[in-house]
Design a protein around this motif. Structure first.
Motif: not given
Ligand code: PMP
Length: 294
Positions: A155, A188, A216, A252
């Motif tokens: 991330k 995604e 999530t 999130t």
């Molecule tokens: N994929 C990407 C590329 C993202 O930036 C995010 C959100 N930060 C998500 C998926 C969703 O992740 P999370 O459920 O942990 O917010």
């Protein structure tokens, strides 16, 4: 309520929240982050976010100079300073950790201490019509990073791959862009994970399709169990999304957002479907329950 920032241990307002141009986060995009939100004033799934933060840091050989307890303390004090907390509205929280300040070199030893920034601001839900009617997404041409290049599991503050995908989606008037991987499979969305519903089951691409392991997304397997909806990983292609009974995205800050149009084609009869609505209700109930001290 306002925006407050903790920069390397110092609480400041938005206007004074600055880091050096010699920070390798700025120079090279060398850094990682997490986005959290609170329910009932408590950071939701904090432990999982801390685990992913440390996993991201390890993948770029970055040592986080704070314990989980110290990070939780910074979240609390930054929220408090912003007038957020139990009884005063939910918060959006972001923590960024970068390589720190150093000479213009890729050698990690060029930098001393990593920089740690915590941002707290009011959480704002997406507009109600997003949940009532669903959103348009488009399949974008920008390919998700090859896992052997910059792994989407990191991330990373270096979000150019995502930003370019989203630019394309914005240009086409969509709420989100769906990205394919280098094999042409669905990976995604640019800021969220993707699910399609087929024959009553919610299906999402496996991690080795090259995607962020969304918190999530992970929680959805547990939500599905509670709600009696099978949630499984499966390799997905364009036709699976275009021919889906229903589809939704997860993140999130947006929970579960129904998708009702893909590249201009109506799916799910143009309205959030029953499986998506069941999962959203179950998600919200579980999130509030999890954060209520139970
Ligand atoms: N994929 C990407 C590329 C993202 O930036 C995010 C959100 N930060 C998500 C998926 C969703 O992740 P999370 O459920 O942990 O917010």
């Amino acid at each position: 309520m306002s925006v407050m920032v903790n920069v390397n241990g110092h609480l400041v307002d938005e206007a004074h929240a600055v880091v050096s141009v010699f920070d390798h986060g700025f120079l090279f995009g060398e850094g990682i982050y997490e986005t959290l939100r609170t329910y009932n004033g408590k950071p939701f799934l904090l432990g999982r976010h801390m685990r992913r933060l440390r996993a991201s840091a390890a993948m770029i050989a970055l040592a986080i100079p704070l314990s989980d307890e110290e990070i939780a303390g910074r979240f609390q004090s930054t929220m408090r300073a912003a007038g957020l907390g139990p009884g005063s509205g939910d918060a959006y929280l972001r923590i960024l950790v970068t390589r720190g300040i150093g000479e213009l070199s890729y050698n990690p030893s060029a930098c001393g201490t990593p920089s740690v920034v915590v941002i707290a601001k009011p959480h704002i839900d997406p507009p109600a019509e997003v949940y009532a009617h669903g959103v348009d997404v488009v399949l974008v041409g920008v390919v998700r990073n090859h896992p052997g290049s910059v792994s989407p599991l990191i991330k990373s503050n270096n979000l150019l791959n995502n930003a370019l995908g989203m630019q394309e989606a914005f240009a086409r008037g969509a709420f989100e862009g769906v990205m394919r991987n280098y094999r042409g499979e669905l990976a995604e969305c640019t800021t969220s994970n993707l699910f399609v519903v087929k024959d009553g089951a919610a299906l999402t691409p496996p991690l080795d399709a090259g995607l962020l392991a969304g918190i999530t997304r992970e929680f959805m397997f547990e939500v599905g169990e509670d709600a009696g909806v099978p949630v499984r990983e499966q390799v997905l292609r364009d036709e699976d999304l275009l021919g889906a009974d229903e589809a939704f995205l997860t993140s999130t800050t947006r929970e579960i957002v129904p998708i009702t149009r893909v590249d201009g084609h109506v799916i799910s009869a143009g309205t959030p479907g029953p499986v998506t609505r069941t999962l959203l209700d179950a998600f919200r109930a579980k999130a509030r329950h999890t954060s209520s001290g139970h």
